[in-house]
Design an enzyme around this catalytic site. Structure first.
Site, PDB file in Angstrom:
ATOM      1  N   THR A 134       0.819  -1.217   0.000  1.00 46.44           N
ATOM      2  CA  THR A 134       0.000   0.000   0.000  1.00 46.44           C
ATOM      3  C   THR A 134       0.853   1.266   0.000  1.00 46.44           C
ATOM      4  O   THR A 134       0.462   2.285  -0.566  1.00 46.44           O
ATOM      5  CB  THR A 134      -0.944  -0.027   1.224  1.00 46.44           C
ATOM      6  OG1 THR A 134      -1.797  -1.159   1.078  1.00 46.44           O
ATOM      7  CG2 THR A 134      -1.787   1.214   1.331  1.00 46.44           C
ATOM      8  N   SER A 141       1.598  -7.415  -1.175  1.00 46.79           N
ATOM      9  CA  SER A 141       2.333  -8.442  -0.426  1.00 46.79           C
ATOM     10  C   SER A 141       1.667  -9.816  -0.391  1.00 46.79           C
ATOM     11  O   SER A 141       2.354 -10.804  -0.131  1.00 46.79           O
ATOM     12  CB  SER A 141       2.715  -7.948   0.967  1.00 46.79           C
ATOM     13  OG  SER A 141       1.631  -7.958   1.844  1.00 46.79           O
ATOM     14  N   THR A 143       1.649  -4.713   4.084  1.00 48.10           N
ATOM     15  CA  THR A 143       1.473  -5.112   5.487  1.00 48.10           C
ATOM     16  C   THR A 143       1.027  -6.565   5.651  1.00 48.10           C
ATOM     17  O   THR A 143       1.246  -7.161   6.698  1.00 48.10           O
ATOM     18  CB  THR A 143       0.428  -4.206   6.173  1.00 48.10           C
ATOM     19  OG1 THR A 143      -0.783  -4.253   5.417  1.00 48.10           O
ATOM     20  CG2 THR A 143       0.916  -2.786   6.296  1.00 48.10           C
ATOM     21  N   ASP A 144       0.381  -7.127   4.618  1.00 51.44           N
ATOM     22  CA  ASP A 144      -0.232  -8.450   4.810  1.00 51.44           C
ATOM     23  C   ASP A 144       0.776  -9.546   5.143  1.00 51.44           C
ATOM     24  O   ASP A 144       0.496 -10.417   5.976  1.00 51.44           O
ATOM     25  CB  ASP A 144      -1.038  -8.852   3.565  1.00 51.44           C
ATOM     26  CG  ASP A 144      -2.295  -8.007   3.389  1.00 51.44           C
ATOM     27  OD1 ASP A 144      -2.699  -7.322   4.350  1.00 51.44           O
ATOM     28  OD2 ASP A 144      -2.869  -8.019   2.285  1.00 51.44           O
TER      29      ASP A 144
END
Ligand code: ASP
Length: 325
Positions: A11, A54, A87-88
């Site tokens: 992101t 990600s 972030t995932d």
């Protein structure tokens, strides 16, 4: 201070599109730091290794990232290295870097929960915090860290806890290593991390499965791993490390077929331990040849086992490493 910024996507690198956020492939200077993110007096050099959301990161891409970071660290050109990531799966990449790098050049991962087009964007502030942390003299030898929302977390402990909130990253049960406050870094805890790989080039054997138990669930999934040729499987058990009886039978069968079965808990916090002797209890699983893997997160342990098998470690060597947990 000279800092390498390695971007991989996520992101923090995204812009809005007609059907949702996406990586801006037309960006003429991909990975360049946003306005205000680099503290004055710092020089940065940008590297774009990937431009991926990600969920598209794979173990082999994570290993490629770790080898790239190892090369940058060995070059001696940087006081610190910052990695931007979605972030995932950030916690998995950061963990693999932590157990495999073993270098003294500090490495800090960061990300954004909001893209640059959203109100209250967090990426530039997170990047600044990561740069300050990576170059903080006291931070050397703290291993790989993750910095978001002014908090510094150990890669082995941190997890994404909230789908959307900027305070998503936390280390449940352990807390942060420290904080970034404007231009200062305050370290308040030392990482007490107990897992590391033997030195050598990182290579993964990806034949490692991950099975989460639920009431009445797990035996079929374990059998699938075995029949698919997995060499190891991580079993996310209930509570202290207990599973339904048919899952325990399948654990025994997997061990008889030469698989490593490592047990962690689906609880957020705490160690597994063989305190229950009933069929499927942790003590029963250990007697059937399963390894109890302390307070590890299942998805991180899976990567660790890939790396351990890729390094040629045998059952006894892996078991000795997991006993430290
Ligand atoms: N889905 C995005 C990713 O992981 C979320 C993010 O970057 O925050 O790439």
């Amino acid at each position: 201070m000279r800092v390498a910024i390695v971007s991989t996507g996520g992101t923090i690198d995204m812009v809005p599109g007609p059907s949702g956020f996406r990586i801006d492939e037309s960006d003429p200077a991909p990975g360049r730091p946003p306005e205000g993110a680099v503290p004055s007096g710092y020089e940065t050099e940008q590297f774009r290794l990937f431009a991926l959301p990600s969920p598209h990161m794979t173990p082999s891409r994570m290993a490629e990232l770790c080898r790239f970071l190892g090369g940058l660290a060995a070059s001696g050109r940087f006081d610190g290295i910052v990695v931007t990531h979605g972030t995932d799966t950030l916690e998995e990449s950061a963990f693999l870097a932590d157990v495999s790098l073993g270098c003294s050049c500090p490495v800090v991962f960061t990300a954004a929960m909001r893209s640059s087009s959203e109100l209250g964007v967090d990426g530039p502030r997170n990047l600044r915090g990561a740069i300050l942390t990576a170059t903080c003299p006291e931070f050397r030898n703290f291993g790989v860290a993750v910095v978001l929302n002014d908090e510094i977390h150990a890669a082995g402990r941190v997890t994404k806890t909230y789908t959307s909130n900027v305070s998503s990253f936390a280390s449940p049960g352990y807390g942060p290593l420290g904080f970034v406050d404007e231009d200062r870094v305050f370290l308040v805890n030392r990482p007490c991390w107990r897992l590391e790989l033997p030195p050598g080039e990182l290579s993964l054997d990806e034949r490692v499965g991950l099975v989460r138990t639920a009431a009445g669930l797990g035996a079929r999934e374990l059998r699938f791993c075995r029949e698919s040729g997995d060499r190891a499987v991580v079993l996310e058990a209930f509570g202290r490390g207990n599973v339904p009886p048919d899952v325990a039978d399948e654990v025994g069968e997997s061990v008889r077929h030469g698989m490593l079965v490592a047990v962690v808990s689906r609880c957020y916090v705490g160690r597994v331990l063989g305190v229950y002797g009933y069929p499927g209890g942790g003590s029963d699983l250990a007697s059937r040849g399963a390894m109890l893997a302390g307070d590890m997160h299942g998805h991180k342990l899976r990567l660790f086992l890939m790396a351990a098998l890729g390094a040629g470690l045998d059952r006894e060597a892996v078991s000795a490493l997991l006993e430290r947990l």
